[in-house]
Design a protein around this motif. Structure first.
Motif, PDB file in Angstrom:
ATOM      1  N   GLY A  45      -3.599  12.494   1.378  1.00 30.08           N
ATOM      2  CA  GLY A  45      -4.162  11.267   1.932  1.00 30.08           C
ATOM      3  C   GLY A  45      -4.631  10.244   0.909  1.00 30.08           C
ATOM      4  N   ALA A  46      -4.393  10.492  -0.360  1.00 32.11           N
ATOM      5  CA  ALA A  46      -4.785   9.503  -1.374  1.00 32.11           C
ATOM      6  C   ALA A  46      -4.033   8.195  -1.123  1.00 32.11           C
ATOM      7  CB  ALA A  46      -4.483  10.025  -2.764  1.00 32.11           C
ATOM      8  N   ALA A  47      -4.727   7.076  -1.329  1.00 28.52           N
ATOM      9  CA  ALA A  47      -4.129   5.779  -1.020  1.00 28.52           C
ATOM     10  C   ALA A  47      -4.348   4.791  -2.157  1.00 28.52           C
ATOM     11  CB  ALA A  47      -4.724   5.226   0.272  1.00 28.52           C
ATOM     12  N   LEU A  48      -3.419   3.866  -2.287  1.00 25.35           N
ATOM     13  CA  LEU A  48      -3.516   2.773  -3.244  1.00 25.35           C
ATOM     14  C   LEU A  48      -3.140   1.481  -2.538  1.00 25.35           C
ATOM     15  CD1 LEU A  48      -1.770   4.302  -6.413  1.00 25.35           C
ATOM     16  CD2 LEU A  48      -4.209   3.871  -6.103  1.00 25.35           C
ATOM     17  N   GLY A  79       2.081   6.925  -7.695  1.00 27.85           N
ATOM     18  CA  GLY A  79       1.516   6.105  -8.761  1.00 27.85           C
ATOM     19  C   GLY A  79       1.542   4.630  -8.424  1.00 27.85           C
ATOM     20  N   ARG A  80       0.680   3.880  -9.096  1.00 26.96           N
ATOM     21  CA  ARG A  80       0.566   2.450  -8.832  1.00 26.96           C
ATOM     22  C   ARG A  80       1.874   1.711  -9.140  1.00 26.96           C
ATOM     23  NH1 ARG A  80      -2.630  -1.269  -7.233  1.00 26.96           N
ATOM     24  NH2 ARG A  80      -4.294   0.224  -6.826  1.00 26.96           N
ATOM     25  N   PHE A  81       2.686   2.295  -9.993  1.00 30.25           N
ATOM     26  CA  PHE A  81       3.943   1.622 -10.322  1.00 30.25           C
ATOM     27  C   PHE A  81       4.801   1.400  -9.076  1.00 30.25           C
ATOM     28  CE2 PHE A  81       7.198   4.909  -9.881  1.00 30.25           C
ATOM     29  CZ  PHE A  81       6.446   6.068  -9.856  1.00 30.25           C
ATOM     30  N   LEU A  82       4.635   2.262  -8.066  1.00 27.87           N
ATOM     31  CA  LEU A  82       5.412   2.091  -6.836  1.00 27.87           C
ATOM     32  C   LEU A  82       5.029   0.786  -6.132  1.00 27.87           C
ATOM     33  CD1 LEU A  82       5.381   5.725  -5.394  1.00 27.87           C
ATOM     34  CD2 LEU A  82       7.346   4.499  -6.342  1.00 27.87           C
ATOM     35  N   ALA A 137       0.855  -1.191   0.000  1.00 27.45           N
ATOM     36  CA  ALA A 137       0.000   0.000   0.000  1.00 27.45           C
ATOM     37  C   ALA A 137       0.885   1.232   0.000  1.00 27.45           C
ATOM     38  CB  ALA A 137      -0.904   0.009   1.232  1.00 27.45           C
ATOM     39  N   LEU A 138       0.288   2.338  -0.425  1.00 24.33           N
ATOM     40  CA  LEU A 138       1.008   3.604  -0.321  1.00 24.33           C
ATOM     41  C   LEU A 138       0.019   4.734  -0.123  1.00 24.33           C
ATOM     42  CD1 LEU A 138       0.861   5.197  -3.333  1.00 24.33           C
ATOM     43  CD2 LEU A 138       2.359   3.330  -3.913  1.00 24.33           C
ATOM     44  N   ILE A 139       0.535   5.833   0.430  1.00 20.95           N
ATOM     45  CA  ILE A 139      -0.295   6.983   0.736  1.00 20.95           C
ATOM     46  C   ILE A 139       0.471   8.256   0.406  1.00 20.95           C
ATOM     47  CG2 ILE A 139       0.420   7.133   3.171  1.00 20.95           C
ATOM     48  CD1 ILE A 139      -2.602   7.793   3.757  1.00 20.95           C
ATOM     49  N   ALA A 140      -0.263   9.213  -0.146  1.00 16.28           N
ATOM     50  CA  ALA A 140       0.315  10.523  -0.415  1.00 16.28           C
ATOM     51  C   ALA A 140       0.106  11.393   0.806  1.00 16.28           C
ATOM     52  CB  ALA A 140      -0.356  11.150  -1.640  1.00 16.28           C
ATOM     53  N   ASN A 141       1.162  11.803   1.445  1.00 19.40           N
ATOM     54  CA  ASN A 141       1.017  12.601   2.657  1.00 19.40           C
ATOM     55  C   ASN A 141       0.430  13.987   2.384  1.00 19.40           C
ATOM     56  OD1 ASN A 141       1.951  10.786   4.631  1.00 19.40           O
ATOM     57  ND2 ASN A 141       4.055  11.154   4.012  1.00 19.40           N
ATOM     58  N   SER A 142       0.469  14.419   1.148  1.00 22.96           N
ATOM     59  CA  SER A 142      -0.067  15.739   0.820  1.00 22.96           C
ATOM     60  C   SER A 142      -1.580  15.790   0.917  1.00 22.96           C
ATOM     61  CB  SER A 142       0.372  16.132  -0.591  1.00 22.96           C
ATOM     62  OG  SER A 142      -0.072  15.157  -1.531  1.00 22.96           O
ATOM     63  N   ALA A 167      -2.438  -2.968  -3.016  1.00 24.94           N
ATOM     64  CA  ALA A 167      -2.295  -4.165  -3.818  1.00 24.94           C
ATOM     65  C   ALA A 167      -3.597  -4.950  -3.757  1.00 24.94           C
ATOM     66  CB  ALA A 167      -1.144  -5.023  -3.288  1.00 24.94           C
ATOM     67  N   ASP A 168      -3.913  -5.657  -4.826  1.00 22.97           N
ATOM     68  CA  ASP A 168      -5.154  -6.430  -4.849  1.00 22.97           C
ATOM     69  C   ASP A 168      -5.195  -7.466  -3.736  1.00 22.97           C
ATOM     70  OD1 ASP A 168      -5.440  -6.540  -8.508  1.00 22.97           O
ATOM     71  OD2 ASP A 168      -6.005  -5.008  -7.045  1.00 22.97           O
ATOM     72  N   SER A 169      -4.047  -7.979  -3.356  1.00 20.62           N
ATOM     73  CA  SER A 169      -3.989  -9.036  -2.355  1.00 20.62           C
ATOM     74  C   SER A 169      -4.399  -8.576  -0.960  1.00 20.62           C
ATOM     75  CB  SER A 169      -2.585  -9.632  -2.304  1.00 20.62           C
ATOM     76  OG  SER A 169      -1.628  -8.627  -1.981  1.00 20.62           O
ATOM     77  N   VAL A 170      -4.394  -7.265  -0.720  1.00 18.99           N
ATOM     78  CA  VAL A 170      -4.726  -6.767   0.616  1.00 18.99           C
ATOM     79  C   VAL A 170      -5.918  -5.822   0.609  1.00 18.99           C
ATOM     80  CG1 VAL A 170      -2.292  -6.950   1.256  1.00 18.99           C
ATOM     81  CG2 VAL A 170      -3.219  -4.729   0.582  1.00 18.99           C
ATOM     82  N   LYS A 171      -6.430  -5.494  -0.556  1.00 14.42           N
ATOM     83  CA  LYS A 171      -7.529  -4.545  -0.663  1.00 14.42           C
ATOM     84  C   LYS A 171      -8.736  -5.055   0.118  1.00 14.42           C
ATOM     85  CE  LYS A 171      -7.640  -2.691  -4.634  1.00 14.42           C
ATOM     86  NZ  LYS A 171      -7.835  -2.459  -6.082  1.00 14.42           N
ATOM     87  N   GLY A 172      -9.313  -4.170   0.930  1.00 12.95           N
ATOM     88  CA  GLY A 172     -10.452  -4.545   1.753  1.00 12.95           C
ATOM     89  C   GLY A 172     -10.073  -5.104   3.116  1.00 12.95           C
ATOM     90  N   ARG A 173      -8.808  -5.465   3.286  1.00 11.83           N
ATOM     91  CA  ARG A 173      -8.349  -5.990   4.581  1.00 11.83           C
ATOM     92  C   ARG A 173      -7.378  -5.029   5.271  1.00 11.83           C
ATOM     93  NH1 ARG A 173      -5.280 -10.452   4.802  1.00 11.83           N
ATOM     94  NH2 ARG A 173      -4.347 -10.155   2.741  1.00 11.83           N
ATOM     95  N   PHE A 174      -6.568  -4.354   4.502  1.00  3.67           N
ATOM     96  CA  PHE A 174      -5.565  -3.439   5.044  1.00  3.67           C
ATOM     97  C   PHE A 174      -5.997  -1.995   4.792  1.00  3.67           C
ATOM     98  CE2 PHE A 174      -1.514  -6.305   4.660  1.00  3.67           C
ATOM     99  CZ  PHE A 174      -2.191  -7.340   5.294  1.00  3.67           C
ATOM    100  N   THR A 175      -5.650  -1.121   5.741  1.00  2.00           N
ATOM    101  CA  THR A 175      -5.918   0.312   5.586  1.00  2.00           C
ATOM    102  C   THR A 175      -4.668   1.097   5.938  1.00  2.00           C
ATOM    103  OG1 THR A 175      -8.244  -0.004   6.198  1.00  2.00           O
ATOM    104  CG2 THR A 175      -7.371   2.231   6.277  1.00  2.00           C
ATOM    105  N   ILE A 176      -4.249   1.955   5.037  1.00  2.00           N
ATOM    106  CA  ILE A 176      -3.100   2.812   5.289  1.00  2.00           C
ATOM    107  C   ILE A 176      -3.605   4.209   5.646  1.00  2.00           C
ATOM    108  CG2 ILE A 176      -2.814   3.494   2.852  1.00  2.00           C
ATOM    109  CD1 ILE A 176       0.245   3.384   3.325  1.00  2.00           C
ATOM    110  N   SER A 177      -2.952   4.839   6.614  1.00  2.00           N
ATOM    111  CA  SER A 177      -3.354   6.179   7.032  1.00  2.00           C
ATOM    112  C   SER A 177      -2.113   6.970   7.431  1.00  2.00           C
ATOM    113  CB  SER A 177      -4.337   6.118   8.199  1.00  2.00           C
ATOM    114  OG  SER A 177      -3.757   5.487   9.317  1.00  2.00           O
TER     115      SER A 177
END
Length: 125
Positions: free
Chosen positions: A56-59, A103-106, A49-54, A61-71
């Protein structure tokens, strides 16, 4: 000196939860993307997962989507990764990392400019 200190790992049973923290110092926190990636022995590095500190936008991985939350907490220069419904396949060493890009590439390429020491997460079945 740039530092990223990950903490909060441990041993948990499948279905349980953990919250990882990434304490940042030595740079202007709000200007960077912070991400988490993991690596298990014998396996490829995997972006989580990643988050933009500017803003709060977050992205995720499909393997953790819905289970993990980044803040992010800009007042504490800290990023959190809340992990719910943990599975044995989530077992890995988790690292936080920073990059000036977004970006998702990260996640897909795990191409961060700087990474910190990790914290071990072990999920027992």
């Amino acid at each position: 000196e740039v530092q990223l200190q990950a903490s909060g790992g441990g041993v948990v049973q499948a279905g349980g939860s953990l919250t990882l923290s990434c304490a940042a110092s030595g740079f202007t926190f709000k200007d960077y993307t912070i991400g988490w990636f993991r690596q298990a022995p014998g396996k490829k590095r995997e972006g989580v997962a990643l988050i933009a500190n500017s803003d709060g936008a977050a992205l995720y991985a499909d393997s953790v989507k819905g289970r993990f939350t980044i803040s992010t907490d800009r007042s504490k220069n800290t990023v959190y990764l809340r992990m719910n419904s943990l599975k044995p396949e989530d077992t890995a060493r988790y690292h936080c990392a920073r990059d000036s890009r977004w970006g998702r590439f990260l996640i897909d390429q795990v191409d961060f400019g700087f990474r910190g020491q990790g914290t071990q997460v072990t999920v027992s079945s």
